[in-house]
Design an enzyme around this catalytic site. Sequence first.
Site, mmCIF file in Angstrom:
data_model
loop_
_atom_site.group_PDB
_atom_site.id
_atom_site.type_symbol
_atom_site.label_atom_id
_atom_site.label_comp_id
_atom_site.label_asym_id
_atom_site.label_seq_id
_atom_site.Cartn_x
_atom_site.Cartn_y
_atom_site.Cartn_z
ATOM 1 N N GLU A 143 91.834 42.383 44.058
ATOM 2 C CA GLU A 143 92.702 41.949 45.202
ATOM 3 C C GLU A 143 93.155 40.521 45.188
ATOM 4 O O GLU A 143 94.116 40.173 45.845
ATOM 5 C CB GLU A 143 92.157 42.514 46.429
ATOM 6 N N ASP A 188 96.032 55.103 47.680
ATOM 7 C CA ASP A 188 95.438 56.733 47.373
ATOM 8 C C ASP A 188 95.931 57.155 48.968
ATOM 9 O O ASP A 188 96.312 56.528 49.850
ATOM 10 C CB ASP A 188 94.262 56.667 47.199
#
Length: 229
Positions: free
Chosen positions: A12, A196
């Site tokens: 990230e 997801d």
Amino acid sequence: MKIAILGAMPEEVEPLLEKLDDISRVDYADNRYYKAKYKGVEVVVAYSKIGCAFSTLTATILIEHFGCDTLLFSGVAGAINEDFKIGDLIYASKLCKHDLDITAFGHPAGFVPEGKVFIYPDSNLVEVAKSVANSKGIELKEGVVATGDQFISSQEKKEQIKETFNADAIEMEGYSVALVCDALNVPFFILRAISDSADMDASFDFDAFLEKSAKVSADFVLEMVEKLG
Ligand code: ADE
């Protein structure tokens, strides 16, 4: 202005580090912090490690030790809202902690005495994000973000969190970071790109889309830094 940019995982923050200037690494409190500049704006970047405990620590250090006066979180989340698709960019309109549970004593889910079920981001940072999205033609969605120390990968659990908190997305750090910033009066903004759908395919999708979605979020956060500078 000194802006903290926080992620949870190396994936990230790596797309951020690639674009920064004058980077210097500082090791502190069992973590690595990167002091740097982006388009002339002072930033301190770190990944906390996954979950509420680590992200509480790192957010606190960014503010109390490094003197950051604004905090932007960049990372990925699972979708609870059926309209959120992998790759979509979402900011938290408010955050709750779905696994904070003393309902056995008659308290509401997500609440402990003297705490708050929901914590809200800084309204000015929300406006900055909307104007970046407008000017760049990027679709920015908003939603209730539920945080907890669990990776959610079941329809049943997902529905329970949705019903209890009206949540749209799920992740593992937002509320704890929000809590630190709220307590220390530091404006914050939590941005996530969907990796997801928090269902039975979640762990597979997470591995497949983590890097791509993390980059979507990181690129947007850097646009915000430029606008804030
Ligand atoms: N972060 C990204 N996807 C997640 C999920 N399904 N559960 C918790 N945190 C997540």
